[in-house]
Design a protein around this motif. Sequence first.
Motif, short mmCIF file in Angstrom:
data_model
loop_
_atom_site.label_atom_id
_atom_site.label_comp_id
_atom_site.label_asym_id
_atom_site.label_seq_id
_atom_site.Cartn_x
_atom_site.Cartn_y
_atom_site.Cartn_z
N MET A 135 0.87 -1.19 0.00
CA MET A 135 0.00 0.00 0.00
C MET A 135 0.89 1.23 0.00
O MET A 135 1.98 1.21 0.56
CB MET A 135 -0.90 0.00 1.24
CG MET A 135 -1.70 -1.28 1.33
SD MET A 135 -2.98 -1.18 2.57
CE MET A 135 -3.44 -2.91 2.67
N GLY A 160 1.18 5.73 0.06
CA GLY A 160 0.67 7.10 0.17
C GLY A 160 1.79 8.03 -0.30
O GLY A 160 2.95 7.81 0.05
N ARG A 211 -5.16 7.40 6.95
CA ARG A 211 -4.76 6.06 6.45
C ARG A 211 -3.86 5.34 7.44
O ARG A 211 -3.91 4.12 7.56
CB ARG A 211 -4.15 6.16 5.05
CG ARG A 211 -2.84 6.87 4.97
CD ARG A 211 -2.49 7.24 3.56
NE ARG A 211 -3.15 8.47 3.16
CZ ARG A 211 -2.52 9.45 2.52
NH1 ARG A 211 -1.26 9.34 2.21
NH2 ARG A 211 -3.17 10.54 2.18
N LEU A 224 2.77 -0.70 4.36
CA LEU A 224 2.34 0.63 3.92
C LEU A 224 3.59 1.51 3.78
O LEU A 224 4.34 1.69 4.74
CB LEU A 224 1.38 1.24 4.95
CG LEU A 224 1.07 2.73 4.78
CD1 LEU A 224 0.44 3.03 3.41
CD2 LEU A 224 0.13 3.21 5.88
N GLN A 269 4.68 5.23 3.19
CA GLN A 269 4.18 6.61 3.16
C GLN A 269 5.34 7.54 2.81
O GLN A 269 6.29 7.70 3.56
CB GLN A 269 3.58 7.01 4.51
CG GLN A 269 3.13 8.47 4.56
CD GLN A 269 2.02 8.80 3.54
OE1 GLN A 269 0.99 8.14 3.52
NE2 GLN A 269 2.24 9.81 2.69
N LEU A 300 -3.36 4.84 -1.50
CA LEU A 300 -4.25 5.45 -0.51
C LEU A 300 -4.19 6.98 -0.62
O LEU A 300 -3.16 7.59 -0.34
CB LEU A 300 -3.84 5.01 0.90
CG LEU A 300 -3.89 3.49 1.15
CD1 LEU A 300 -3.31 3.14 2.52
CD2 LEU A 300 -5.31 2.96 1.04
N THR A 310 -6.31 9.98 0.81
CA THR A 310 -7.43 10.17 1.74
C THR A 310 -7.53 11.60 2.28
O THR A 310 -7.71 11.79 3.49
CB THR A 310 -7.29 9.18 2.92
OG1 THR A 310 -5.96 9.34 3.49
CG2 THR A 310 -7.47 7.75 2.48
N VAL A 323 -7.80 3.88 -3.50
CA VAL A 323 -8.74 4.27 -2.43
C VAL A 323 -8.69 5.79 -2.39
O VAL A 323 -7.63 6.39 -2.16
CB VAL A 323 -8.33 3.65 -1.07
CG1 VAL A 323 -9.21 4.17 0.05
CG2 VAL A 323 -8.39 2.12 -1.14
N VAL A 347 -13.28 3.88 5.94
CA VAL A 347 -11.96 3.82 5.29
C VAL A 347 -11.40 2.41 5.43
O VAL A 347 -10.88 1.82 4.47
CB VAL A 347 -10.99 4.88 5.89
CG1 VAL A 347 -9.59 4.72 5.32
CG2 VAL A 347 -11.51 6.29 5.64
N ILE A 407 -10.42 -0.29 2.40
CA ILE A 407 -9.10 -0.91 2.24
C ILE A 407 -9.25 -2.44 2.16
O ILE A 407 -8.67 -3.10 1.28
CB ILE A 407 -8.14 -0.51 3.40
CG1 ILE A 407 -7.84 1.00 3.32
CG2 ILE A 407 -6.84 -1.32 3.37
CD1 ILE A 407 -7.02 1.56 4.47
#
Length: 484
Positions: free
Chosen positions: A286, A288, A301, A321, A323, A384, A386, A410, A435, A439
């Motif tokens: 995932m 971001g 997220r 994830l 980020q 992601l 968001t 998402v 949320v 996911i």
Amino acid sequence: MSHAFEFLVVANRLPVSADEQPDGTTLWTRSPGGLVSALEPVLRGHDAAWVGWSGRFAPDPYSTEDYGRELEPVPDGVGPCPLVEVELSREEVEGFYEGFANSTLWPLYHDAVATPSYHRHFWEPYVAVNQRFANRIADLAAEGATVWVHDYQLQLVPRMLRDRRPDLRIGFFLHIPFPPAELFAQLPWRQQIAEGLLGADLVGFHTPGDAANFLRVAERFLRLSPDGTGVEVPDATRPTGGRRVTVDDFPISIDTREYDAIARTEEVQDRAAELREKLGNPRWLMLGVDRLDYTKGIDVRLKAFTELLEEGAIQPGEAVLVQIATPSRENVEDYQRLRDEIELMVGRAIGDHGLIGAPPIQYLHQPFAREELVAFYAAADIMLVTPYRDGMNLVAKEYVASHGGPGALVLSEFAGAAVEMTDAFLVNPYDAEGVKHAIVDAMHTPHDELDTRMRRMRARLFEHDVARWAAEFLEALDKSEWSR
Ligand code: ADP
Ligand code: F6P
């Protein structure tokens, strides 16, 4: 620069920023944010000049520290077209940029997700800097030239420019949301801002909702009578005593083909595979990618991902994830606070759920080269995005353009991109359970369905790219009633 330009683009930021090195030399790096990403490809090869600030401070004539210091001129060839620098002093940066632009307008226009500050000592430098931009453009523009002014930092420029140069054709585009009149009402200088924008022939927004909000503001605070596509404004210099300002939506986009082409290169494909491997080949990667900004919902997220780990919906090692949060507006207090909050959340999640050599979250507070970002987009199974509120969000589009196969986006309903990208997994970022559901849904949707949704989003993006956005805006400006 004595050349008279037929086409001028004006934005607070130049496409490159000066990074002054300890040895006195200057390094020119790409400026952050969506505005530069969008305009750069549009201006490549265009006969235009770009007027803006270089991100550095002009020498202060009253400071002994600055005695004898001079700014090295912006070198030729570092931008897509000739660049004209508008110099700002340290004090002006504090009042105009960190103050009125980013502590007043930015939070106010993003649904007041942080509390806007209203200070006269922010407003005064905002007026002065807008006037400096207007004067500079007035001196550079050829008779009857087209001037395209961008974004919330320069909302007074259209009117100031028209006062000096009524011969110009002036377009304005806002890259962030325009708030509802009920919220805009808080601004002590609401009338001046609305009048400033109405100095343009065409005012453009990302979404129909933003355009409608602006027309409502013109009605409520300027007592004008807008129709669905614009508004008549009084103008004593015109024989009719008035002129028409067109107001419309122009959803911005990206250079879709370029992202697609970069993603298809062998280097980027190899790098994407390598990134996955370095991350332990998780079942779900995932991602971001944002400026580190409180509007982006990075916390949303992180919270959702951490709770899914806690509840066992995601097993440690199964998903990672990443980020990426590029540093932004680091002198503004709300951004400093946000950084502390995000880094605390990341640290806690890693502490609570990390395995040796396999943290569930990788956090990178760094800018990256475009190829590297594209490799991340290509590698990610789930993107992601968001934000609590976002004008458009180009990252969502960049992911879709770069990710050929099945992948899930998402996307917050409160990003302008949600208007077009209805095949995304749309979420309300204020609804934590919603949320999390989105996911989990994205994780378990069959690949052929993901593929179909991705294809539809890609088809739209190929058709509606940034070149089309610019062409449609400039065509509408061309057709708008011209003030001559
Ligand atoms: P905003 O304009 O608010 O920053 P957008 O999502 O519209 O938001 O645009 C952000 C732009 O910045 C995108 O083009 C994205 O690729 C770029 N970007 C974001 N993070 C990074 C990073 N870490 N390094 C380099 N570019 C980045
Ligand atoms: O519209 C998004 C935007 O705010 C641009 O106006 C701006 O240039 C960019 O994001 C990055 O922000 P800043 O110029 O404050 O670093």
